[in-house]
Enzyme design. Structure first.
Site, PDB file in Angstrom:
ATOM      1  N   ASP A 240       0.227   3.187   0.865  1.00 14.72           N
ATOM      2  CA  ASP A 240      -0.507   4.321   1.418  1.00 14.72           C
ATOM      3  C   ASP A 240       0.189   4.773   2.701  1.00 14.72           C
ATOM      4  O   ASP A 240       1.222   4.236   3.091  1.00 14.72           O
ATOM      5  CB  ASP A 240      -1.970   3.937   1.701  1.00 14.72           C
TER       6      ASP A 240
ATOM      7  N   GLU B 133     -12.182   4.000  -2.488  1.00 14.71           N
ATOM      8  CA  GLU B 133     -10.812   4.519  -2.520  1.00 14.71           C
ATOM      9  C   GLU B 133     -10.792   6.023  -2.759  1.00 14.71           C
ATOM     10  O   GLU B 133      -9.990   6.746  -2.157  1.00 14.71           O
ATOM     11  CB  GLU B 133      -9.981   3.799  -3.577  1.00 14.71           C
TER      12      GLU B 133
ATOM     13  N   TYR C 204      -1.131   5.265  -5.811  1.00 19.21           N
ATOM     14  CA  TYR C 204      -1.734   4.472  -4.744  1.00 19.21           C
ATOM     15  C   TYR C 204      -3.063   3.866  -5.156  1.00 19.21           C
ATOM     16  O   TYR C 204      -3.302   2.662  -5.011  1.00 19.21           O
ATOM     17  CB  TYR C 204      -1.933   5.306  -3.463  1.00 19.21           C
TER      18      TYR C 204
END
Length: 319
Positions: free
Chosen positions: A165, A64, A147
């Site tokens: 996102d 991520e 996020y």
DNA sequence: GAGCCGTGGAA
DNA sequence: TTTCCAAGGCT
């Protein structure tokens, strides 16, 4: 998430039922998105290393960080090297932050490497070396915002969170709202919509998050969307409206050539390749304009990406 | 909330 | 060649 039934005061008379009030569930049209998108995902999901069981929460978290503003194809090789070298948060935490910056390579936005290192240190110190499970704990780590906290909690731990996102925002903007692009910054209305669309079952919600994101990445792309391959094309509000062009203010194009960012990139590239201290003269060669060059270098030092040494030499940070 | 923070591939 | 864009976060 606050429960809609909070009227528990014993002396309070029960309010009269109001059948006209909207039920706290997703409208029918919203629910109809789940089945086709989840079905499509089962067929077309990419086999990415951070989606495998063996990746674990740390692998999900590393991916991520790397995927923030960087395409999958460029992340893949760096991710593999990273996980082989630092398979646990404590392994990265034991390294100098400069090693994280060096291993980051040319992924871009190298402050992410510094923050990932800082997050690994915090995880080692505060969470016994395990990636925390709670959204609030994740959010408290450096480099993790709204996020990423939702993504890690959802993908690594199967929790129920709205994962908003750029892909999901675009899919919802088109399929539900009927516009080509979402607003520049995430709005309260988008969060509300995403929450309303979330399946009740946590595991299903987690799959929905990954599926809607994947749909935006592979089919409902920013340019040249492929409606012929879209599982919800028949109910897409934007398509049904004739795919009107985005009207609002043009989204800011990021100029790059000649900016401080470019100079910072050139300076850091030299420092990444060097094994020892880099003399000032070597850095001076990357940019002709001395004022901007100095400003960029100062910025890197201020950000903790570069460590100044004696006699005008520099290196990646040891501490 | 607007601006800043890298990099490279595709159109 | 230029423009656009790629799983954001921080100040």
């Amino acid at each position: 998430m606050t429960a809609p039934t909070q009227n528990t005061a014993p002396s309070m008379p029960a309010p009269a039922p109001t059948p006209s009030e909207p039920a706290p569930v997703a409208p029918r049209a919203h629910q109809d998105l789940h089945t086709p998108v989840l079905g499509w995902f089962a067929q077309h999901a990419r086999d990415l290393p951070w989606r495998r069981q063996e990746a674990g929460p740390w692998g999900v978290m590393v991916s991520e960080f790397m995927l923030q503003q960087t395409p999958v194809s460029r992340v893949l090789p760096v991710y593999e090297q990273w996980m082989a070298r630092w398979p646990r948060p404590a392994d990265l935490a034991a390294e100098a932050p400069g090693e994280a910056v060096r291993a980051w390579g040319r992924l871009g936005y190298p402050r992410r490497a510094l923050r990932l290192h800082g997050a690994a240190v915090a995880i080692t110190e505060r969470h016994g070396g395990d990636v925390p499970t709670q959204h609030a704990q994740l959010l408290a780590l450096p480099g993790i915002g709204e996020y990423t906290a939702a993504a890690v909690a959802s993908f690594a731990y199967g929790q129920r969170h709205a994962v908003l996102d750029t892909n999901v925002r675009r899919v919802l903007a088109r399929a539900v709202t009927g516009v080509q692009y979402p607003p520049n910054a995430t709005t309260a209305a988008e969060r509300k919509l995403a929450r309303a669309l979330l399946p009740e079952d946590p595991g299903t919600a987690a799959r929905w998050a990954a599926a809607s994101m994947e749909l935006g990445a592979l089919v409902c792309t920013a340019k040249n969307e492929n409606c012929a391959r879209c599982p919800v094309a028949s109910q897409c509000a934007w398509r049904l409206a004739g795919k009107p062009e985005h009207d609002g203010p043009a989204r800011r194009g990021q100029t790059y050539a000649g900016t401080d960012r470019q100079v910072r990139g050139k300076l850091l590239a030299v420092l990444r390749e060097a094994t020892g201290p880099v003399p000032q003269a070597a850095l001076d060669r990357v940019w002709h304009e001395p004022v901007q060059r100095a400003r960029a270098l100062d910025g890197l030092v201020a950000d903790g990406l570069v460590e100044p040494l004696a006699h005008g030499a520099y290196r990646l940070p040891l501490t």
